[in-house]
Write a protein that holds these residues in place. Structure first.
Motif, PDB file in Angstrom:
ATOM      1  N   HIS A  30      27.543  12.904  -3.590  1.00 52.46           N
ATOM      2  CA  HIS A  30      27.990  11.859  -4.694  1.00 52.46           C
ATOM      3  C   HIS A  30      29.579  12.189  -4.575  1.00 52.46           C
ATOM      4  O   HIS A  30      30.282  11.226  -4.353  1.00 52.46           O
ATOM      5  CB  HIS A  30      27.379  12.001  -5.936  1.00 52.46           C
ATOM      6  N   ASP A  47      30.965  10.679  -1.375  1.00 59.36           N
ATOM      7  CA  ASP A  47      31.157   9.296  -1.636  1.00 59.36           C
ATOM      8  C   ASP A  47      32.432   8.865  -2.471  1.00 59.36           C
ATOM      9  O   ASP A  47      33.035   8.183  -2.179  1.00 59.36           O
ATOM     10  CB  ASP A  47      29.779   8.637  -2.110  1.00 59.36           C
ATOM     11  N   LEU A  48      32.459   9.601  -3.787  1.00 63.48           N
ATOM     12  CA  LEU A  48      33.513   9.092  -4.573  1.00 63.48           C
ATOM     13  C   LEU A  48      34.826   9.297  -3.867  1.00 63.48           C
ATOM     14  O   LEU A  48      35.734   8.479  -4.213  1.00 63.48           O
ATOM     15  CB  LEU A  48      33.488  10.038  -5.728  1.00 63.48           C
ATOM     16  N   ARG A  49      34.804  10.477  -2.984  1.00 67.52           N
ATOM     17  CA  ARG A  49      36.255  10.883  -2.437  1.00 67.52           C
ATOM     18  C   ARG A  49      36.582   9.469  -1.506  1.00 67.52           C
ATOM     19  O   ARG A  49      37.729   9.285  -1.378  1.00 67.52           O
ATOM     20  CB  ARG A  49      35.964  12.164  -1.590  1.00 67.52           C
ATOM     21  N   HIS A  64      35.706   6.496  -1.664  1.00 67.02           N
ATOM     22  CA  HIS A  64      36.112   5.436  -2.617  1.00 67.02           C
ATOM     23  C   HIS A  64      37.489   5.572  -2.901  1.00 67.02           C
ATOM     24  O   HIS A  64      38.241   4.569  -2.982  1.00 67.02           O
ATOM     25  CB  HIS A  64      35.116   5.418  -3.917  1.00 67.02           C
ATOM     26  N   PHE A  69      30.547   2.142  -5.959  1.00 67.08           N
ATOM     27  CA  PHE A  69      30.111   3.480  -6.104  1.00 67.08           C
ATOM     28  C   PHE A  69      28.913   3.480  -7.032  1.00 67.08           C
ATOM     29  O   PHE A  69      28.055   4.441  -7.033  1.00 67.08           O
ATOM     30  CB  PHE A  69      31.263   4.355  -6.693  1.00 67.08           C
TER      31      PHE A  69
END
Length: 275
Positions: A14, A17-19, A21, A120
């Motif tokens: 997660h 993934d956030l990075r 975005h 996200f």
């Protein structure tokens, strides 16, 4: 390999993934900021410095309204403002240009920023919730842009008109620093843009159970006080300006109550359908 499902992703997945975005958001803002920097001459001349001229639409409307009410001695009908804008630092103009471009880039890229934010969090939602929230990006962007325009055409000129004409003595002349001027325009627009996101915030707070229509109605009086305080913070300290700013915020609060009701009603229908 395909992208892992939400249930299969670990905490580190997660974060990764956030990075990505956040990287996409940063790149989008920088690209838009570069475009804004290229057209910075137009932005400063026709947007940033436009409220300094008395032919600005807001001053015309308020001048006409004052004359209609029989108020002829008003600063809205003056020929020019009694101040000058100066840059008192060596890199003042360059810094103002860079930061104005960055904030302009954020405003321009806002729909994409929201899209990345939604991309996200949406995998964690149910299919029905994703389907019913397809208009999230459009509505959020629309409210933000309306808020920015409200800040630019209402909050900024009211603040500028009051502060530019305020004087403690004829011995003191107003010579505003460029950074202070840009900050006034920027803070008015961005603050109003985020304030206009109130219905979206209430929507999500209702979805997770932190807010209900009953709570919002119960504390409506306290909300009114908070709205007046907020209006006093982002506008000059005269009653007329505070009322002008408070009215749309109160309307947004009332709309938020209705949105909260709709969310609760839909949740109750789902619960009854599963019984």
């Amino acid at each position: 390999m395909g992208k892992k499902s939400t249930n299969e992703m670990s905490f580190l997945d997660h974060l990764e993934d956030l990075r990505w975005h956040l990287i996409r958001i940063t790149v989008a803002v920088l690209v838009c900021a570069t475009v804004a920097f290229i057209f910075s001459g137009f932005i400063f001349e026709h947007i940033i410095f436009a409220p300094k001229r008395m032919d600005f639409p807001t001053y015309k409307w308020l001048c006409q309204a004052s004359q209609f009410l029989g108020i002829n001695d008003t600063t809205f009908c003056a020929t020019e403002f009694p101040f000058k804008i100066q840059s008192r630092q060596m890199a003042g103009q360059f810094s103002a240009d860079i930061w104005t471009s960055i904030y302009s880039g954020f405003v321009i890229a806002f729909p994409y920023v929201i899209y990345q934010f939604w991309s996200f969090i949406s995998p964690g939602l149910h299919i029905n919730e994703r389907r019913h929230s397809r208009g999230f990006i459009i509505i959020t962007s629309f409210l933000f842009f309306v808020g920015v325009l409200f800040g630019y055409y209402v909050v900024s000129p009211l603040s500028i008109n009051f502060l530019a004409n305020y004087s403690v003595s004829i011995e003191v002349s107003n010579e505003f620093d460029l950074s202070s001027w840009v900050s006034t325009i920027r803070s008015s627009c961005l603050a109003s843009g985020f304030v206009f996101e109130l219905p979206i915030i209430i929507y999500f707070l209702t979805k997770i159970g932190l807010v209900t229509p009953q709570i919002m109605k119960k504390y409506r009086k306290f909300a009114l006080v908070l709205v007046l305080i907020l209006s006093a913070i982002i506008t000059p300290p005269d009653l007329a300006s505070q009322i002008i700013v408070a009215i749309p915020i109160l309307i947004l609060y009332q709309v938020s109550i209705y949105i909260s009701k709709v969310v609760i009603r839909n949740q109750n229908k789902k619960q009854k359908a599963h019984v």
